[in-house]
Design a protein around this motif. Structure first.
Motif, PDB file in Angstrom:
ATOM      1  N   ILE A  14      37.269 -26.322 -16.971  1.00  0.00           N
ATOM      2  CA  ILE A  14      36.606 -25.224 -17.690  1.00  0.00           C
ATOM      3  C   ILE A  14      35.106 -25.473 -17.766  1.00  0.00           C
ATOM      4  CG2 ILE A  14      36.387 -24.122 -19.952  1.00  0.00           C
ATOM      5  CD1 ILE A  14      39.470 -24.532 -20.216  1.00  0.00           C
ATOM      6  N   GLY A  15      34.715 -26.717 -18.032  1.00  0.00           N
ATOM      7  CA  GLY A  15      33.290 -27.046 -18.073  1.00  0.00           C
ATOM      8  C   GLY A  15      32.613 -26.823 -16.732  1.00  0.00           C
ATOM      9  N   PHE A  16      33.286 -27.206 -15.644  1.00  0.00           N
ATOM     10  CA  PHE A  16      32.713 -26.997 -14.315  1.00  0.00           C
ATOM     11  C   PHE A  16      32.594 -25.505 -14.004  1.00  0.00           C
ATOM     12  CE2 PHE A  16      33.200 -26.478  -9.696  1.00  0.00           C
ATOM     13  CZ  PHE A  16      32.032 -27.091  -9.302  1.00  0.00           C
ATOM     14  N   ALA A  17      33.620 -24.735 -14.354  1.00  0.00           N
ATOM     15  CA  ALA A  17      33.568 -23.284 -14.120  1.00  0.00           C
ATOM     16  C   ALA A  17      32.418 -22.647 -14.900  1.00  0.00           C
ATOM     17  CB  ALA A  17      34.895 -22.644 -14.499  1.00  0.00           C
ATOM     18  N   LEU A  18      32.206 -23.074 -16.126  1.00  0.00           N
ATOM     19  CA  LEU A  18      31.081 -22.551 -16.916  1.00  0.00           C
ATOM     20  C   LEU A  18      29.745 -22.966 -16.309  1.00  0.00           C
ATOM     21  CD1 LEU A  18      32.429 -23.101 -20.539  1.00  0.00           C
ATOM     22  CD2 LEU A  18      32.187 -20.932 -19.306  1.00  0.00           C
ATOM     23  N   TYR A  19      29.675 -24.198 -15.823  1.00  0.00           N
ATOM     24  CA  TYR A  19      28.456 -24.668 -15.165  1.00  0.00           C
ATOM     25  C   TYR A  19      28.147 -23.826 -13.926  1.00  0.00           C
ATOM     26  CZ  TYR A  19      25.631 -27.703 -12.140  1.00  0.00           C
ATOM     27  OH  TYR A  19      24.680 -28.195 -11.287  1.00  0.00           O
ATOM     28  N   VAL A  20      29.173 -23.517 -13.149  1.00  0.00           N
ATOM     29  CA  VAL A  20      28.979 -22.717 -11.940  1.00  0.00           C
ATOM     30  C   VAL A  20      28.556 -21.297 -12.295  1.00  0.00           C
ATOM     31  CG1 VAL A  20      30.163 -21.694  -9.960  1.00  0.00           C
ATOM     32  CG2 VAL A  20      30.519 -24.084 -10.493  1.00  0.00           C
ATOM     33  N   MET A  21      29.204 -20.710 -13.276  1.00  0.00           N
ATOM     34  CA  MET A  21      28.930 -19.317 -13.626  1.00  0.00           C
ATOM     35  C   MET A  21      27.687 -19.134 -14.492  1.00  0.00           C
ATOM     36  SD  MET A  21      30.919 -17.470 -12.122  1.00  0.00           S
ATOM     37  CE  MET A  21      32.225 -17.816 -11.007  1.00  0.00           C
ATOM     38  N   ALA A  22      27.081 -20.218 -14.971  1.00  0.00           N
ATOM     39  CA  ALA A  22      25.917 -20.116 -15.855  1.00  0.00           C
ATOM     40  C   ALA A  22      24.674 -19.615 -15.128  1.00  0.00           C
ATOM     41  CB  ALA A  22      25.631 -21.467 -16.501  1.00  0.00           C
ATOM     42  N   SER A  23      24.623 -19.751 -13.834  1.00  0.00           N
ATOM     43  CA  SER A  23      23.447 -19.341 -13.080  1.00  0.00           C
ATOM     44  C   SER A  23      23.470 -17.831 -12.815  1.00  0.00           C
ATOM     45  CB  SER A  23      23.405 -20.079 -11.754  1.00  0.00           C
ATOM     46  OG  SER A  23      22.347 -19.587 -10.971  1.00  0.00           O
ATOM     47  N   PRO A  24      22.334 -17.168 -12.996  1.00  0.00           N
ATOM     48  CA  PRO A  24      22.283 -15.728 -12.689  1.00  0.00           C
ATOM     49  C   PRO A  24      22.174 -15.437 -11.192  1.00  0.00           C
ATOM     50  CG  PRO A  24      20.166 -16.455 -13.513  1.00  0.00           C
ATOM     51  CD  PRO A  24      21.089 -17.639 -13.613  1.00  0.00           C
ATOM     52  N   ASP A  25      21.877 -16.458 -10.393  1.00  0.00           N
ATOM     53  CA  ASP A  25      21.672 -16.289  -8.956  1.00  0.00           C
ATOM     54  C   ASP A  25      22.958 -16.599  -8.199  1.00  0.00           C
ATOM     55  OD1 ASP A  25      20.357 -15.979  -6.496  1.00  0.00           O
ATOM     56  OD2 ASP A  25      19.911 -18.124  -6.418  1.00  0.00           O
ATOM     57  N   SER A  26      23.388 -15.701  -7.341  1.00  0.00           N
ATOM     58  CA  SER A  26      24.633 -15.896  -6.604  1.00  0.00           C
ATOM     59  C   SER A  26      24.555 -17.093  -5.647  1.00  0.00           C
ATOM     60  CB  SER A  26      25.006 -14.636  -5.829  1.00  0.00           C
ATOM     61  OG  SER A  26      24.018 -14.315  -4.878  1.00  0.00           O
ATOM     62  N   CYS A  27      23.412 -17.345  -5.055  1.00  0.00           N
ATOM     63  CA  CYS A  27      23.282 -18.486  -4.140  1.00  0.00           C
ATOM     64  C   CYS A  27      23.445 -19.805  -4.883  1.00  0.00           C
ATOM     65  CB  CYS A  27      21.933 -18.453  -3.441  1.00  0.00           C
ATOM     66  SG  CYS A  27      21.786 -17.124  -2.243  1.00  0.00           S
ATOM     67  N   THR A  28      22.910 -19.880  -6.080  1.00  0.00           N
ATOM     68  CA  THR A  28      23.058 -21.091  -6.878  1.00  0.00           C
ATOM     69  C   THR A  28      24.514 -21.286  -7.278  1.00  0.00           C
ATOM     70  OG1 THR A  28      20.820 -20.804  -7.722  1.00  0.00           O
ATOM     71  CG2 THR A  28      22.227 -22.322  -8.914  1.00  0.00           C
ATOM     72  N   ARG A  29      25.213 -20.207  -7.605  1.00  0.00           N
ATOM     73  CA  ARG A  29      26.632 -20.318  -7.952  1.00  0.00           C
ATOM     74  C   ARG A  29      27.450 -20.816  -6.765  1.00  0.00           C
ATOM     75  NH1 ARG A  29      25.593 -15.495 -11.110  1.00  0.00           N
ATOM     76  NH2 ARG A  29      26.199 -14.218  -9.346  1.00  0.00           N
ATOM     77  N   VAL A  30      27.163 -20.309  -5.574  1.00  0.00           N
ATOM     78  CA  VAL A  30      27.877 -20.760  -4.382  1.00  0.00           C
ATOM     79  C   VAL A  30      27.571 -22.227  -4.121  1.00  0.00           C
ATOM     80  CG1 VAL A  30      28.010 -20.487  -1.882  1.00  0.00           C
ATOM     81  CG2 VAL A  30      28.077 -18.482  -3.343  1.00  0.00           C
ATOM     82  N   ASP A  31      26.320 -22.623  -4.253  1.00  0.00           N
ATOM     83  CA  ASP A  31      25.932 -24.014  -4.039  1.00  0.00           C
ATOM     84  C   ASP A  31      26.608 -24.932  -5.060  1.00  0.00           C
ATOM     85  OD1 ASP A  31      24.282 -26.040  -2.726  1.00  0.00           O
ATOM     86  OD2 ASP A  31      23.234 -26.133  -4.655  1.00  0.00           O
ATOM     87  N   ARG A  32      26.604 -24.539  -6.317  1.00  0.00           N
ATOM     88  CA  ARG A  32      27.255 -25.336  -7.354  1.00  0.00           C
ATOM     89  C   ARG A  32      28.768 -25.389  -7.148  1.00  0.00           C
ATOM     90  NH1 ARG A  32      24.418 -23.553 -13.061  1.00  0.00           N
ATOM     91  NH2 ARG A  32      22.356 -24.432 -12.632  1.00  0.00           N
ATOM     92  N   GLY A  33      29.345 -24.315  -6.675  1.00  0.00           N
ATOM     93  CA  GLY A  33      30.782 -24.279  -6.442  1.00  0.00           C
ATOM     94  C   GLY A  33      31.227 -25.234  -5.350  1.00  0.00           C
ATOM     95  N   ALA A  34      30.348 -25.535  -4.414  1.00  0.00           N
ATOM     96  CA  ALA A  34      30.674 -26.456  -3.322  1.00  0.00           C
ATOM     97  C   ALA A  34      30.385 -27.907  -3.678  1.00  0.00           C
ATOM     98  CB  ALA A  34      29.892 -26.061  -2.065  1.00  0.00           C
ATOM     99  N   ALA A  35      29.889 -28.155  -4.868  1.00  0.00           N
ATOM    100  CA  ALA A  35      29.525 -29.523  -5.269  1.00  0.00           C
ATOM    101  C   ALA A  35      30.686 -30.517  -5.198  1.00  0.00           C
ATOM    102  CB  ALA A  35      28.915 -29.513  -6.668  1.00  0.00           C
TER     103      ALA A  35
END
Length: 89
Positions: A14-35
């Motif tokens: 849940i913490g990781f999902a919130l971290y990924v979704m916290a960014s307003p930029d879609s590219c940052t979310r995709v980058d964080r999701g691949a971490a």
């Protein structure tokens, strides 16, 4: 013990999902999701660096880059409907 491990895994997820979704930029979310893929591949490369030749380490690095790019393409396609959301210019 199983309850504690399950709770910790749930909290981490849940913490990781919130971290990924916290960014307003879609590219940052995709980058964080691949971490997690990047972290896992870094761990594998670190664990094998004493036993692998230079060529094998370079091949693993190349594979890591392709795995990261593939994960980002998959996440981009899965959540945004197209694989080219974040093309490097």
């Amino acid at each position: 013990m199983k309850t504690i491990i399950g709770g910790a895994a749930s909290a981490l997820t849940i913490g990781f999902a919130l971290y990924v979704m916290a960014s307003p930029d879609s590219c940052t979310r995709v980058d964080r999701g691949a971490a997690p893929v990047r972290i896992a591949m870094d761990g594998v490369r670190w664990a094998g660096h004493n036993w692998l030749s230079t060529d094998a380490r370079l091949e693993m690095l190349k594979y890591s880059i392709h795995a990261d790019a593939g994960t980002q393409r998959f996440l981009s396609q899965q959540f945004y409907g197209r694989a080219d959301v974040c093309k490097a210019e």
